[in-house]
Design a protein around this motif. Structure first.
Motif, mmCIF file in Angstrom:
data_model
loop_
_atom_site.group_PDB
_atom_site.id
_atom_site.type_symbol
_atom_site.label_atom_id
_atom_site.label_comp_id
_atom_site.label_asym_id
_atom_site.label_seq_id
_atom_site.Cartn_x
_atom_site.Cartn_y
_atom_site.Cartn_z
ATOM 1 N N CYS A 139 0.844 -1.200 0.000
ATOM 2 C CA CYS A 139 0.000 0.000 0.000
ATOM 3 C C CYS A 139 0.880 1.251 0.000
ATOM 4 O O CYS A 139 1.517 1.554 -0.995
ATOM 5 C CB CYS A 139 -0.929 -0.074 1.205
ATOM 6 N N ASP A 140 0.931 1.971 1.099
ATOM 7 C CA ASP A 140 1.703 3.227 1.098
ATOM 8 C C ASP A 140 2.861 3.228 2.090
ATOM 9 O O ASP A 140 3.371 4.276 2.452
ATOM 10 C CB ASP A 140 0.778 4.426 1.341
ATOM 11 N N GLU A 141 3.274 2.041 2.550
ATOM 12 C CA GLU A 141 4.467 1.967 3.388
ATOM 13 C C GLU A 141 5.518 1.122 2.681
ATOM 14 O O GLU A 141 5.224 0.015 2.240
ATOM 15 C CB GLU A 141 4.155 1.303 4.739
ATOM 16 N N THR A 142 6.735 1.666 2.548
ATOM 17 C CA THR A 142 7.836 0.859 1.999
ATOM 18 C C THR A 142 8.565 0.294 3.202
ATOM 19 O O THR A 142 9.096 1.057 4.010
ATOM 20 C CB THR A 142 8.821 1.739 1.197
ATOM 21 N N SER A 143 8.584 -1.042 3.310
ATOM 22 C CA SER A 143 9.229 -1.616 4.489
ATOM 23 C C SER A 143 10.096 -2.814 4.126
ATOM 24 O O SER A 143 9.727 -3.643 3.295
ATOM 25 C CB SER A 143 8.164 -2.030 5.517
ATOM 26 N N VAL A 144 11.274 -2.884 4.762
ATOM 27 C CA VAL A 144 12.163 -4.035 4.632
ATOM 28 C C VAL A 144 12.573 -4.432 6.048
ATOM 29 O O VAL A 144 12.935 -3.570 6.858
ATOM 30 C CB VAL A 144 13.409 -3.720 3.772
ATOM 31 N N ALA A 145 12.468 -5.739 6.339
ATOM 32 C CA ALA A 145 12.827 -6.223 7.676
ATOM 33 C C ALA A 145 13.729 -7.441 7.568
ATOM 34 O O ALA A 145 13.683 -8.171 6.571
ATOM 35 C CB ALA A 145 11.561 -6.595 8.447
ATOM 36 N N ILE A 146 14.530 -7.645 8.591
ATOM 37 C CA ILE A 146 15.326 -8.874 8.686
ATOM 38 C C ILE A 146 14.974 -9.513 10.030
ATOM 39 O O ILE A 146 15.069 -8.864 11.083
ATOM 40 C CB ILE A 146 16.833 -8.565 8.561
ATOM 41 N N VAL A 147 14.487 -10.765 9.966
ATOM 42 C CA VAL A 147 13.957 -11.439 11.161
ATOM 43 C C VAL A 147 14.593 -12.820 11.300
ATOM 44 O O VAL A 147 14.729 -13.557 10.318
ATOM 45 C CB VAL A 147 12.413 -11.549 11.077
ATOM 46 N N LYS A 148 14.970 -13.154 12.539
ATOM 47 C CA LYS A 148 15.595 -14.453 12.808
ATOM 48 C C LYS A 148 14.561 -15.429 13.370
ATOM 49 O O LYS A 148 13.802 -15.070 14.289
ATOM 50 C CB LYS A 148 16.729 -14.237 13.827
ATOM 51 N N ASP A 149 14.526 -16.623 12.817
ATOM 52 C CA ASP A 149 13.662 -17.715 13.301
ATOM 53 C C ASP A 149 12.188 -17.324 13.485
ATOM 54 O O ASP A 149 11.519 -17.810 14.398
ATOM 55 C CB ASP A 149 14.213 -18.282 14.614
ATOM 56 N N GLY A 150 11.714 -16.423 12.661
ATOM 57 C CA GLY A 150 10.296 -16.069 12.668
ATOM 58 C C GLY A 150 9.831 -15.213 13.816
ATOM 59 O O GLY A 150 8.662 -14.817 13.860
ATOM 60 N N SER A 151 10.708 -14.906 14.775
ATOM 61 C CA SER A 151 10.221 -14.127 15.911
ATOM 62 C C SER A 151 11.148 -13.014 16.390
ATOM 63 O O SER A 151 10.702 -12.067 17.028
ATOM 64 C CB SER A 151 9.892 -15.055 17.082
ATOM 65 N N GLN B 92 4.508 6.922 3.661
ATOM 66 C CA GLN B 92 4.211 7.979 2.679
ATOM 67 C C GLN B 92 3.028 8.814 3.148
ATOM 68 O O GLN B 92 2.472 9.586 2.358
ATOM 69 C CB GLN B 92 3.855 7.350 1.325
ATOM 70 N N VAL B 93 2.633 8.655 4.403
ATOM 71 C CA VAL B 93 1.363 9.236 4.851
ATOM 72 C C VAL B 93 1.269 10.743 4.602
ATOM 73 O O VAL B 93 0.241 11.264 4.192
ATOM 74 C CB VAL B 93 1.059 8.841 6.316
ATOM 75 N N GLU B 94 2.388 11.448 4.798
ATOM 76 C CA GLU B 94 2.332 12.910 4.614
ATOM 77 C C GLU B 94 2.119 13.286 3.146
ATOM 78 O O GLU B 94 1.479 14.281 2.838
ATOM 79 C CB GLU B 94 3.609 13.549 5.143
ATOM 80 N N ILE B 95 2.682 12.459 2.252
ATOM 81 C CA ILE B 95 2.538 12.740 0.811
ATOM 82 C C ILE B 95 1.071 12.578 0.395
ATOM 83 O O ILE B 95 0.523 13.399 -0.331
ATOM 84 C CB ILE B 95 3.440 11.793 -0.015
ATOM 85 N N HIS B 96 0.414 11.509 0.891
ATOM 86 C CA HIS B 96 -0.971 11.235 0.491
ATOM 87 C C HIS B 96 -1.981 12.093 1.261
ATOM 88 O O HIS B 96 -3.094 12.301 0.784
ATOM 89 C CB HIS B 96 -1.296 9.754 0.677
ATOM 90 N N ALA B 97 -1.599 12.583 2.452
ATOM 91 C CA ALA B 97 -2.536 13.351 3.297
ATOM 92 C C ALA B 97 -3.087 14.559 2.546
ATOM 93 O O ALA B 97 -4.254 14.913 2.696
ATOM 94 C CB ALA B 97 -1.847 13.789 4.589
ATOM 95 N N ARG B 98 -2.258 15.161 1.694
ATOM 96 C CA ARG B 98 -2.733 16.364 0.991
ATOM 97 C C ARG B 98 -3.825 16.046 -0.027
ATOM 98 O O ARG B 98 -4.558 16.913 -0.462
ATOM 99 C CB ARG B 98 -1.551 17.104 0.347
ATOM 100 N N TYR B 99 -3.952 14.743 -0.399
ATOM 101 C CA TYR B 99 -5.032 14.337 -1.316
ATOM 102 C C TYR B 99 -6.217 13.734 -0.543
ATOM 103 O O TYR B 99 -7.225 13.369 -1.141
ATOM 104 C CB TYR B 99 -4.521 13.295 -2.322
ATOM 105 N N GLY B 100 -6.085 13.558 0.758
ATOM 106 C CA GLY B 100 -7.149 12.986 1.583
ATOM 107 C C GLY B 100 -7.287 11.482 1.434
ATOM 108 O O GLY B 100 -8.271 10.882 1.873
ATOM 109 N N GLY B 101 -6.327 10.834 0.798
ATOM 110 C CA GLY B 101 -6.359 9.374 0.627
ATOM 111 C C GLY B 101 -5.189 8.956 -0.246
ATOM 112 O O GLY B 101 -4.442 9.816 -0.745
ATOM 113 N N ILE B 102 -5.040 7.632 -0.429
ATOM 114 C CA ILE B 102 -3.869 7.141 -1.173
ATOM 115 C C ILE B 102 -4.060 7.279 -2.683
ATOM 116 O O ILE B 102 -5.070 6.849 -3.226
ATOM 117 C CB ILE B 102 -3.586 5.678 -0.790
#
Ligand code: KG4
Ligand code: ZN
Length: 329
Positions: A10-22, A32-42
């Motif tokens: 959706c509107d979050e770019t996320s990368v994570a590194i996780v060990k053993d699932g937990s 990106q919330v501030e970028i889309h806020a000016r349009y009132g939606g994504i």
């Protein structure tokens, strides 16, 4: 097992590194919330372009914070759907390239299943079978989880999702986007005598939130002088109506299916009124991820991928996005 996961549905770019699932080694989220806020939606095209700009720096930051390099990874996971096509494509192509270049297994994950697995990113691990309430911007689902990978959809929304209702309700009240956090903020310490209708949809596990939204609109239209205090009280009544239905119907279904506990997931699970009411009312153990793991993030995708990989599942270079991917049989 060390898994790198990518989430761009959706509107979050996320990368994570996780060990053993937990164990979260890093979980970088560029909102990106501030970028889309000016349009009132994504705005989907803006979201896709923004993912392209941020995916490389976000992944570099994830490696840096985890203190590991590509050679230490065991697999790459990515959200394949549901979500915005143009946004999903950026993440899937990035993950594919990373997996192929480093000869690593690749796995595509269902975003909604990922939300549930935010509950495994903790030292306290959920007991199965359990009942999951997924409440996000696009979904409100009650899911019976018997085992890892075995999900049955008991009910879902017939119209607006809970997060969508919060966003639309906030707009009706003149509160900013995104509406969920704005309503939570506006209702801090507020008690209200106003009451809005609840759609119980007796004898099934479905939800409906369009009626309460229309009732709020009528309330606003009938009120000539809307000061800050009135708006806050109306917001509290609106939040209370949504939370009441979500909590009551989830607990009823949990009792009926004799599960060992209730899991909350999705952006709306960050809502403090929903969290406290569910914890207070449920006779069964309730697990709720910390707010940052309720909203979209890649760590939850990595945790889900761990269990999929353990069951022998992988994808190949043909992995494609599925914007309308469904969840739960
Ligand atoms: O799960 P999520 O981050 O993205 C989707 O997959 O949709 O959920 C976003 C939704 C939005 O509708 C937002 O208003 C809502 O979650 N939300 C909240 C809160 N934080 C986010 N709703 C109520 N209270 C909150 N604190
Ligand atoms: Zn989500």
């Amino acid at each position: 097992m060390i898994i790198l996961a990518v989430e761009t549905s959706c509107d979050e770019t996320s990368v994570a590194i996780v060990k053993d699932g937990s164990k979260i080694l890093s979980n970088v989220i560029a909102s990106q919330v501030e970028i889309h806020a000016r349009y009132g939606g994504i705005v989907p095209e803006v979201a896709s372009r923004q993912h392209m700009l941020t995916i490389v720096p976000v992944s570099e930051q994830a490696f840096k914070e985890a203190g590991i390099d590509k050679g230490q990874l065991d697999a790459v996971a990515v959200t394949k759907g549901p979500g915005l096509a143009g946004s999903l494509i950026v993440g899937v192509n990035f993950a594919k390239a990373l997996a192929m270049a480093n000869k690593l297994p690749l796995i595509g994950i269902n975003h909604l299943e990922g939300h549930i697995y935010a509950n495994w990113l903790s030292e306290i691990q959920p007991e199965l079978p359990c009942l999951c309430l997924i409440v996000s911007g696009g979904h409100s689902d009650l899911i019976l989880m018997r085992e890892h990978g075995l999900f049955r959809k008991l009910g879902s929304t017939r119209d607006d999702a809970a997060g969508e209702a919060f966003d639309k309700g906030a707009r009706i009240l003149g509160l900013p986007y995104p509406g969920g956090p704005a309503i939570q903020e506006a209702t801090k310490g507020v008690t209200t005598t106003m009451s809005l209708p609840r759609a119980w949809l007796k004898d099934n596990d479905d939800f409906s939130f369009s009626g309460v939204k229309t009732a709020l609109l009528h309330l606003v239209e009938a009120q000539e002088n809307r000061d800050d205090k009135w708006t806050r009280e109306a917001a509290a009544a609106f939040q209370e109506a949504i939370v009441d239905v979500l909590v009551t119907k989830t607990i009823q279904a949990a009792r009926r299916h004799k599960v060992k506990g209730i899991l909350l997931a999705g952006g709306v699970a960050a809502n403090s009124a929903l969290r406290s009411r569910m914890l207070a009312d449920s006779p069964l153990p309730v697990l709720i991820p910390p707010p940052i793991l309720c909203t979209d993030n890649a760590a939850m995708i990595a945790s889900c991928a761990y269990y999929r990989l353990m069951s022998g599942q992988t994808d190949n270079a043909g992995l494609d996005v599925i914007p309308g991917l469904t969840f739960g049989l």
